[in-house]
Scaffold this motif. Structure first.
Motif, mmCIF file in Angstrom:
data_model
loop_
_atom_site.group_PDB
_atom_site.id
_atom_site.type_symbol
_atom_site.label_atom_id
_atom_site.label_comp_id
_atom_site.label_asym_id
_atom_site.label_seq_id
_atom_site.Cartn_x
_atom_site.Cartn_y
_atom_site.Cartn_z
ATOM 1 N N ALA A 66 20.279 -17.260 -64.989
ATOM 2 C CA ALA A 66 20.642 -16.868 -63.626
ATOM 3 C C ALA A 66 19.409 -16.664 -62.753
ATOM 4 O O ALA A 66 19.392 -17.067 -61.582
ATOM 5 C CB ALA A 66 21.474 -15.589 -63.661
ATOM 6 N N THR A 67 18.363 -16.065 -63.309
ATOM 7 C CA THR A 67 17.137 -15.854 -62.533
ATOM 8 C C THR A 67 16.488 -17.185 -62.177
ATOM 9 O O THR A 67 16.065 -17.413 -61.037
ATOM 10 C CB THR A 67 16.165 -14.976 -63.313
ATOM 11 O OG1 THR A 67 16.805 -13.756 -63.694
ATOM 12 C CG2 THR A 67 14.938 -14.656 -62.472
ATOM 13 N N GLY A 68 16.376 -18.075 -63.167
ATOM 14 C CA GLY A 68 15.817 -19.391 -62.889
ATOM 15 C C GLY A 68 16.656 -20.189 -61.923
ATOM 16 O O GLY A 68 16.130 -20.900 -61.061
ATOM 17 N N LEU A 69 17.985 -20.069 -62.050
ATOM 18 C CA LEU A 69 18.888 -20.763 -61.132
ATOM 19 C C LEU A 69 18.724 -20.253 -59.710
ATOM 20 O O LEU A 69 18.678 -21.044 -58.755
ATOM 21 C CB LEU A 69 20.336 -20.578 -61.591
ATOM 22 C CG LEU A 69 21.422 -21.154 -60.684
ATOM 23 C CD1 LEU A 69 21.374 -22.676 -60.690
ATOM 24 C CD2 LEU A 69 22.806 -20.676 -61.119
ATOM 25 N N ALA A 70 18.641 -18.938 -59.547
ATOM 26 C CA ALA A 70 18.483 -18.373 -58.204
ATOM 27 C C ALA A 70 17.197 -18.864 -57.550
ATOM 28 O O ALA A 70 17.188 -19.223 -56.362
ATOM 29 C CB ALA A 70 18.504 -16.850 -58.286
ATOM 30 N N ALA A 71 16.116 -18.897 -58.337
ATOM 31 C CA ALA A 71 14.837 -19.342 -57.773
ATOM 32 C C ALA A 71 14.841 -20.847 -57.512
ATOM 33 O O ALA A 71 14.507 -21.304 -56.413
ATOM 34 C CB ALA A 71 13.700 -18.968 -58.720
ATOM 35 N N PHE A 178 28.737 -26.971 -53.251
ATOM 36 C CA PHE A 178 29.209 -26.359 -54.481
ATOM 37 C C PHE A 178 29.263 -27.346 -55.630
ATOM 38 O O PHE A 178 29.162 -26.961 -56.793
ATOM 39 C CB PHE A 178 30.570 -25.694 -54.267
ATOM 40 C CG PHE A 178 30.451 -24.242 -53.898
ATOM 41 C CD1 PHE A 178 30.315 -23.272 -54.870
ATOM 42 C CD2 PHE A 178 30.444 -23.846 -52.574
ATOM 43 C CE1 PHE A 178 30.190 -21.943 -54.540
ATOM 44 C CE2 PHE A 178 30.324 -22.511 -52.225
ATOM 45 C CZ PHE A 178 30.198 -21.554 -53.208
ATOM 46 N N VAL A 179 29.424 -28.622 -55.330
ATOM 47 C CA VAL A 179 29.278 -29.627 -56.386
ATOM 48 C C VAL A 179 27.861 -29.584 -56.940
ATOM 49 O O VAL A 179 27.637 -29.605 -58.162
ATOM 50 C CB VAL A 179 29.616 -31.037 -55.844
ATOM 51 C CG1 VAL A 179 29.274 -32.099 -56.878
ATOM 52 C CG2 VAL A 179 31.083 -31.122 -55.467
ATOM 53 N N ALA A 180 26.882 -29.504 -56.040
ATOM 54 C CA ALA A 180 25.484 -29.400 -56.463
ATOM 55 C C ALA A 180 25.243 -28.105 -57.233
ATOM 56 O O ALA A 180 24.527 -28.096 -58.254
ATOM 57 C CB ALA A 180 24.568 -29.469 -55.239
ATOM 58 N N ALA A 184 23.900 -27.574 -61.033
ATOM 59 C CA ALA A 184 22.710 -26.778 -61.311
ATOM 60 C C ALA A 184 23.008 -25.660 -62.308
ATOM 61 O O ALA A 184 22.163 -25.337 -63.159
ATOM 62 C CB ALA A 184 22.164 -26.197 -60.006
ATOM 63 N N ILE A 185 24.192 -25.067 -62.236
ATOM 64 C CA ILE A 185 24.566 -24.016 -63.189
ATOM 65 C C ILE A 185 24.613 -24.577 -64.605
ATOM 66 O O ILE A 185 24.108 -23.965 -65.558
ATOM 67 C CB ILE A 185 25.921 -23.395 -62.791
ATOM 68 C CG1 ILE A 185 25.767 -22.552 -61.524
ATOM 69 C CG2 ILE A 185 26.478 -22.542 -63.923
ATOM 70 C CD1 ILE A 185 27.086 -22.061 -60.960
ATOM 71 N N ALA A 186 25.231 -25.752 -64.749
ATOM 72 C CA ALA A 186 25.295 -26.380 -66.073
ATOM 73 C C ALA A 186 23.892 -26.701 -66.593
ATOM 74 O O ALA A 186 23.579 -26.461 -67.766
ATOM 75 C CB ALA A 186 26.147 -27.646 -66.004
ATOM 76 N N VAL A 230 31.100 -19.696 -73.113
ATOM 77 C CA VAL A 230 30.328 -19.140 -71.995
ATOM 78 C C VAL A 230 30.193 -20.172 -70.873
ATOM 79 O O VAL A 230 30.366 -19.855 -69.688
ATOM 80 C CB VAL A 230 28.940 -18.676 -72.478
ATOM 81 C CG1 VAL A 230 28.034 -18.346 -71.302
ATOM 82 C CG2 VAL A 230 29.086 -17.463 -73.385
ATOM 83 N N GLY A 231 29.902 -21.427 -71.233
ATOM 84 C CA GLY A 231 29.799 -22.472 -70.218
ATOM 85 C C GLY A 231 31.099 -22.688 -69.480
ATOM 86 O O GLY A 231 31.112 -22.872 -68.254
ATOM 87 N N TYR A 232 32.219 -22.647 -70.210
ATOM 88 C CA TYR A 232 33.527 -22.821 -69.570
ATOM 89 C C TYR A 232 33.835 -21.680 -68.600
ATOM 90 O O TYR A 232 34.286 -21.912 -67.475
ATOM 91 C CB TYR A 232 34.612 -22.904 -70.642
ATOM 92 C CG TYR A 232 36.007 -22.959 -70.087
ATOM 93 C CD1 TYR A 232 36.530 -24.148 -69.576
ATOM 94 C CD2 TYR A 232 36.813 -21.827 -70.059
ATOM 95 C CE1 TYR A 232 37.807 -24.208 -69.055
ATOM 96 C CE2 TYR A 232 38.088 -21.867 -69.543
ATOM 97 C CZ TYR A 232 38.585 -23.057 -69.042
ATOM 98 O OH TYR A 232 39.857 -23.099 -68.522
ATOM 99 N N VAL A 233 33.571 -20.455 -69.024
ATOM 100 C CA VAL A 233 33.835 -19.299 -68.163
ATOM 101 C C VAL A 233 32.972 -19.354 -66.906
ATOM 102 O O VAL A 233 33.442 -19.061 -65.792
ATOM 103 C CB VAL A 233 33.595 -17.994 -68.948
ATOM 104 C CG1 VAL A 233 33.646 -16.785 -68.021
ATOM 105 C CG2 VAL A 233 34.632 -17.850 -70.053
#
Length: 253
Positions: A66-71, A178-180, A184-186, A230-233
């Motif tokens: 989450a931290t890396g994703l936010a940055a 949100f597609v992007a 990025a989350i995955a 976890v990925g599904y949730v």
């Protein structure tokens, strides 16, 4: 009744595969060091949940991802919007983006280890690099597809650049953005687990490596299953967030 029937059909194939794996692991490969019955994996999962290792490793992986994703995704979105709204800037940065974007994020692990050492900062830096590029490219494409009439309205209203982005560009970009973000989350979760398997002695990826080195296939399968859950949730949560933001901004999801 229809919902139950749909659920039963959706679970039929996974249940069949799990039953086949249970039979194979108990009959054909009962002495294998690489396979374990799903029932043994369930017991290993319960033991990891009870002793707290499951939640500790999950919290570390999700926190670093989450931290890396936010940055990374935040910077990528801002850069993508800027490049999408400024064609000249996009042309000037084209070569730099195309040279750096194909670099595999895992190739940065040795450099990140030299700079940050083992731990959270190293993993966050690699995740941020991995999520920056897909967010930049897709945000740039989304900004380019904003209707010119909307930009003309912003110019007519003499909106500042920040107000133009916040009130005109972002609402028009929400569905594509949100597609992007989901991509990025995955990527963030995959890269975080990969870094932990390769170099970082923390998190779910490291837990899988410990199970493998301990010749405990049941625990290894339990971790693999848990990472999938976890990925599904996370994906379901991202879809819910997309619908909520779209409703607030008056955009159809």
């Amino acid at each position: 009744m229809r919902a139950l029937a749909n659920l039963a059909r959706a679970l039929a194939v996974p249940a069949l595969l799990l039953g086949a794996l249970e039979w194979y692991a108990r009959v054909v490969a009962r002495n294998s060091d690489a396979l374990a019955p799903p029932t043994a994996a369930v017991r290993a999962f319960g033991a990891a949940a009870l002793d707290g290792t499951l939640w500790q490793a999950t919290a570390f992986t999700l926190g670093s991802a989450a931290t890396g994703l936010a940055a990374g995704a935040g910077a990528g979105m801002l850069a993508g919007i800027a490049l999408g709204l400024a064609p000249r800037l996009a042309r000037m940065s084209f070569l730099s983006v195309e040279v750096l974007r194909p670099v595999p994020s895992v190739a940065l692990i040795p450099l990140a280890m030299l700079v940050f050492g083992f731990g959270l900062r190293m993993e966050v830096s690699v995740v941020a690099f991995a999520t920056f590029w897909p967010m930049l490219v897709l945000s740039q494409a989304a900004a380019r597809q904003v209707a010119p009439q909307l930009l003309e309205v912003a110019a007519a209203l003499e909106l500042s650049p920040g107000a133009r982005v916040a009130k005109i560009v972002l609402p028009a970009m929400v569905p594509r953005l949100f597609v992007a973000l989901r991509l990025a989350i995955a990527v963030a979760l995959v890269v975080a687990v990969t870094v932990e398997i390769a170099a970082n002695p923390n998190g779910m990826g490291y837990a899988i490596m410990i199970a493998q080195q301990s010749l405990d296939p049941a625990l290894m399968l339990a971790w693999l299953f848990w990472i999938g859950v976890v990925g599904y949730v996370i994906n379901v949560a991202a879809l819910a967030l997309q619908r909520c933001v779209a409703r607030r901004m008056g955009v159809a999801p």
